[in-house]
Write a protein that holds these residues in place. Structure first.
Motif, mmCIF file in Angstrom:
data_model
loop_
_atom_site.group_PDB
_atom_site.id
_atom_site.type_symbol
_atom_site.label_atom_id
_atom_site.label_comp_id
_atom_site.label_asym_id
_atom_site.label_seq_id
_atom_site.Cartn_x
_atom_site.Cartn_y
_atom_site.Cartn_z
ATOM 1 N N PRO A 364 0.830 -1.213 0.000
ATOM 2 C CA PRO A 364 0.000 0.000 0.000
ATOM 3 C C PRO A 364 0.862 1.259 0.000
ATOM 4 N N GLN A 365 0.436 2.285 -0.713
ATOM 5 C CA GLN A 365 1.239 3.496 -0.869
ATOM 6 C C GLN A 365 1.199 4.399 0.362
ATOM 7 N N GLU A 366 0.159 4.296 1.176
ATOM 8 C CA GLU A 366 -0.015 5.234 2.279
ATOM 9 C C GLU A 366 0.435 4.668 3.622
ATOM 10 N N ASN A 367 0.016 3.435 3.939
ATOM 11 C CA ASN A 367 0.201 2.918 5.290
ATOM 12 C C ASN A 367 1.303 1.870 5.350
ATOM 13 N N CYS A 368 2.138 1.983 6.368
ATOM 14 C CA CYS A 368 3.171 0.979 6.622
ATOM 15 C C CYS A 368 2.530 -0.288 7.196
ATOM 16 N N LEU A 369 2.982 -1.451 6.737
ATOM 17 C CA LEU A 369 2.531 -2.719 7.292
ATOM 18 C C LEU A 369 3.548 -3.186 8.324
ATOM 19 N N LEU A 370 3.079 -3.473 9.547
ATOM 20 C CA LEU A 370 3.965 -3.941 10.612
ATOM 21 C C LEU A 370 3.598 -5.377 10.978
ATOM 22 N N PHE A 371 4.564 -6.273 10.874
ATOM 23 C CA PHE A 371 4.373 -7.679 11.227
ATOM 24 C C PHE A 371 5.247 -7.993 12.440
ATOM 25 N N ARG A 372 4.606 -8.413 13.525
ATOM 26 C CA ARG A 372 5.338 -8.730 14.775
ATOM 27 C C ARG A 372 5.308 -10.237 15.008
ATOM 28 N N PHE A 373 6.469 -10.763 15.402
ATOM 29 C CA PHE A 373 6.567 -12.205 15.653
ATOM 30 C C PHE A 373 7.406 -12.462 16.898
ATOM 31 N N ALA A 374 7.044 -13.495 17.640
ATOM 32 C CA ALA A 374 7.832 -13.965 18.775
ATOM 33 C C ALA A 374 7.990 -15.471 18.643
ATOM 34 N N ASN A 375 9.241 -15.917 18.557
ATOM 35 C CA ASN A 375 9.524 -17.340 18.360
ATOM 36 C C ASN A 375 8.722 -17.929 17.195
ATOM 37 N N LYS A 376 8.701 -17.172 16.091
ATOM 38 C CA LYS A 376 8.092 -17.589 14.826
ATOM 39 C C LYS A 376 6.575 -17.707 14.882
ATOM 40 N N VAL A 377 5.960 -16.993 15.836
ATOM 41 C CA VAL A 377 4.495 -16.978 15.960
ATOM 42 C C VAL A 377 4.003 -15.545 15.758
ATOM 43 N N PRO A 378 3.007 -15.303 14.885
ATOM 44 C CA PRO A 378 2.496 -13.945 14.684
ATOM 45 C C PRO A 378 1.850 -13.389 15.945
ATOM 46 N N PHE A 380 -0.891 -10.734 16.863
ATOM 47 C CA PHE A 380 -1.955 -10.019 16.157
ATOM 48 C C PHE A 380 -2.523 -8.852 16.951
ATOM 49 N N TYR A 381 -2.685 -9.054 18.247
ATOM 50 C CA TYR A 381 -3.422 -8.083 19.067
ATOM 51 C C TYR A 381 -2.476 -7.302 19.987
ATOM 52 N N HIS A 382 -3.030 -6.250 20.628
ATOM 53 C CA HIS A 382 -2.302 -5.418 21.601
ATOM 54 C C HIS A 382 -1.032 -4.833 20.991
ATOM 55 N N GLN A 383 -1.130 -4.369 19.746
ATOM 56 C CA GLN A 383 0.037 -3.826 19.055
ATOM 57 C C GLN A 383 0.615 -2.628 19.794
ATOM 58 N N GLY A 384 -0.258 -1.762 20.330
ATOM 59 C CA GLY A 384 0.216 -0.560 21.013
ATOM 60 C C GLY A 384 0.958 -0.841 22.298
ATOM 61 N N ASP A 385 0.768 -2.021 22.893
ATOM 62 C CA ASP A 385 1.430 -2.359 24.160
ATOM 63 C C ASP A 385 2.766 -3.061 23.945
ATOM 64 N N GLN A 390 6.798 0.125 19.816
ATOM 65 C CA GLN A 390 7.501 1.265 20.418
ATOM 66 C C GLN A 390 8.821 1.533 19.707
ATOM 67 N N ALA A 391 9.563 0.469 19.395
ATOM 68 C CA ALA A 391 10.854 0.626 18.726
ATOM 69 C C ALA A 391 10.688 1.207 17.326
ATOM 70 N N VAL A 392 9.690 0.717 16.577
ATOM 71 C CA VAL A 392 9.458 1.209 15.210
ATOM 72 C C VAL A 392 9.109 2.695 15.247
ATOM 73 N N LYS A 393 8.319 3.112 16.229
ATOM 74 C CA LYS A 393 7.929 4.526 16.334
ATOM 75 C C LYS A 393 9.113 5.403 16.725
ATOM 76 N N GLN A 433 0.412 -11.785 23.257
ATOM 77 C CA GLN A 433 0.215 -10.955 22.068
ATOM 78 C C GLN A 433 1.088 -9.707 22.047
ATOM 79 N N ALA A 434 1.812 -9.441 23.126
ATOM 80 C CA ALA A 434 2.674 -8.259 23.179
ATOM 81 C C ALA A 434 3.884 -8.567 24.047
ATOM 82 N N ILE A 435 5.040 -7.980 23.681
ATOM 83 C CA ILE A 435 6.302 -8.216 24.389
ATOM 84 C C ILE A 435 6.602 -7.019 25.281
ATOM 85 N N ALA A 436 7.032 -7.302 26.514
ATOM 86 C CA ALA A 436 7.330 -6.243 27.483
ATOM 87 C C ALA A 436 8.547 -5.437 27.045
ATOM 88 N N GLY A 437 8.602 -4.191 27.510
ATOM 89 C CA GLY A 437 9.611 -3.253 27.025
ATOM 90 C C GLY A 437 10.884 -3.220 27.829
#
Length: 514
Positions: A364-378, A380-385, A390-393, A433-437
């Motif tokens: 897509p030309q407008e929006n960045c696609l972010l794919f998060r994985f932990a130990n080869k598992v997607p 999906f949820y709680h992206q903001g946490d 945080q690192a990408v931002k 669904q989210a990794i601690a900071g």
């Protein structure tokens, strides 16, 4: 009066089964709404299937079926070609919460707590009252077929039926079937997108999906499997006081020096003796006989000890080549780069960060696609946490020629894939669904993203220079006839000959640039 109240309260006190706890608090496991619940059931079954295929070094072939039954009910079937489960372990592997083989093992693994597929079984019997059906074979003997439920008051498997059937071809693997309530969607946080991301991060897996919208096949792009992770012992800087106390009580070693060298990694005899001196404890002391004060001194001495970082063969990174192939296969960028950082450590726990970034193409030309994985598992949820978000931002993407609203994800035709691999992923909740900071984790992700950003910047600049040269070439070609006429007047040579020479010059310069 107060004594009577206390007695009444005491009458209601009793032990709570862990299965009963999760049955009542199913949202902890990801069963928050019908859409997420259906996805979670598929996710847990697929994660299990890929995990055990990889452990047996078998290129996974996973078949997933989601069939609507009406009244918001679905039959989910997940079948794999893995090593199978031995007969006597099947009821416990699928019908006893917190029963598994990964919790006490320090090596990279998709499953950690022994909850996943059991949580799906709980959700099935809670919403439809149907048992989970399991067929499994190790390739030798007959195929065992179990119908199971979980006795939530005792956290024990309840066997509804157990039969066997012939296995003439020596087939091996496991097939799981559940009937659950849910809502199927085909976009966003959906089963097809989860399987697409799973295929992206596991490019050696073939996934066949049959859903309400038809059949989709995610082909593998390689037969090459990553090396399996090896088990390691705890690192002295990663153990806490309470854990150390329990280890001392349970060890079979008869001296403190032997305990330190046998129960921990990176601790040799010289280091062990130095730790004992700093803790003011005799090396021959019996571990089980240490007092709490002595254990505290030993703990502080261990934390101060200078020991090597833990070994990293307990990790199984995907590798830059497979990361790029997986990203190109699923999102089709025109250019992709990958970065695998050297292993690092947080709180004595080894981890490794891998990043792949795709640019242009069908993105897509407008929006960045972010794919998060932990130990080869997607994830999906709680992206903001999540520390990945945080690192990408926090990375300044404008330095790499990519626009970015302040404090937000970058904008433009960009796909960012971040994979976090560790023997113990610091998830923020049981839903995983989210990794601690942790600061060490945040730093490594940012360093990987910045290195990938520099590679993208070189490509974007080169592409921009080529675009400018192409524009100049087109402009020059547009005025070639006029230039040829002027040169004809000045030189007296024929216009056609001059035009031919000019065109040869353009082609020659174009070849040099290529």
């Amino acid at each position: 009066m107060k004594g009577e109240v206390a007695k009444e309260i005491a009458k209601d006190m009793r032990e709570i089964s862990v299965a009963e706890f999760f049955e009542r608090n199913k949202h902890f496991l990801g069963y928050e709404n019908p859409t997420k619940s259906l996805l979670t059931v598929v996710k847990e079954a697929v994660d299990n299937a890929i995990e055990f295929c990889c452990e047996a070094m078998i290129p996974p072939e996973i078949k997933v079926k989601v069939k609507p039954l009406g009244d918001n009910r679905f039959r989910i079937v997940v079948e794999d070609n893995g090593p199978g489960v031995v007969e006597e372990k099947i009821p416990y592997a699928f019908g006893k919460v917190l029963y598994g083989s990964r919790f006490h093992v320090l090596k990279q693994s998709r499953s950690l707590f022994g909850i996943g597929i059991k949580g799906a079984c709980l959700y099935a019997q809670l919403t439809t009252g149907k048992p989970i059906k399991v067929e499994s074979s190790t390739g030798k003997g007959r195929i065992h077929v179990y119908e199971l439920m979980i006795d939530v008051t005792r956290n024990e498997p309840k066997i509804i039926s157990h039969t066997t059937k012939e296995n003439p071809g020596g087939k091996h693997g496991t097939k799981v079937e559940l009937v659950v309530e849910g809502r199927y969607v085909s976009a966003g946080h959906s089963i097809p997108n989860y399987l697409k991301q799973t295929a992206m991060i596991n490019p050696y897996a073939k996934i066949i999906f049959e859903g309400p919208d038809g059949k989709t096949v995610f082909e593998r792009v390689t037969e090459e499997m990553p090396p399996p992770p090896k088990r390691i012992k705890p690192h002295p800087h990663g153990v806490e006081l309470g854990v150390l106390r329990r280890m001392l009580f349970l060890t079979r070693e008869r001296s403190l020096v032997s305990f330190l060298t046998k129960e921990f990694c990176r601790v040799g005899k010289t280091t062990a003796e130095r730790v004992c001196r700093q803790a003011r404890l005799p090396p021959s002391a019996k571990p089980q006989e240490l007092s709490l004060t002595e254990i505290e001194r030993l703990y502080r001495a261990l934390q101060r000890a200078k020991v090597k970082a833990p070994p990293t063969d307990c990790l199984s990174p995907i590798g830059e080549k497979l990361l790029i192939e997986g990203l190109k296969k699923e999102v089709k960028p025109e250019f992709a780069v990958a970065v695998t950082r050297p292993p690092a450590v947080y709180r004595g726990i080894p981890f490794q960060v891998e990043v792949a970034v795709g640019y242009g193409g069908e993105l897509p030309q407008e929006n960045c696609l972010l794919f998060r994985f932990a130990n080869k598992v997607p994830l999906f949820y709680h992206q903001g946490d999540c520390v990945i978000t945080q690192a990408v931002k926090e990375v300044d993407w404008t330095r790499y020629g990519i626009s970015q609203p302040k404090g937000q994800l970058p904008a433009g035709p960009l796909a960012i894939l971040v994979h976090f691999a560790s023997v113990w992923v610091p998830f923020t909740s049981e839903g995983k669904q989210a990794i601690a900071g942790y600061p060490e984790v945040l730093k490594e992700i940012k360093l990987a993203l910045q290195e990938a950003g520099r590679k993208i910047k070189r490509y974007v600049r080169k592409k921009e220079r080529m675009r400018e040269m192409l524009m100049r070439k087109r402009m020059f070609e547009r005025y070639l006839p006029v230039v040829a006429e002027s040169l004809e007047t000045l030189t007296g040579k024929g216009k056609e000959e001059i035009l031919k020479k000019l065109e040869e010059m353009i082609r020659s310069r174009e070849g040099e640039r290529k």
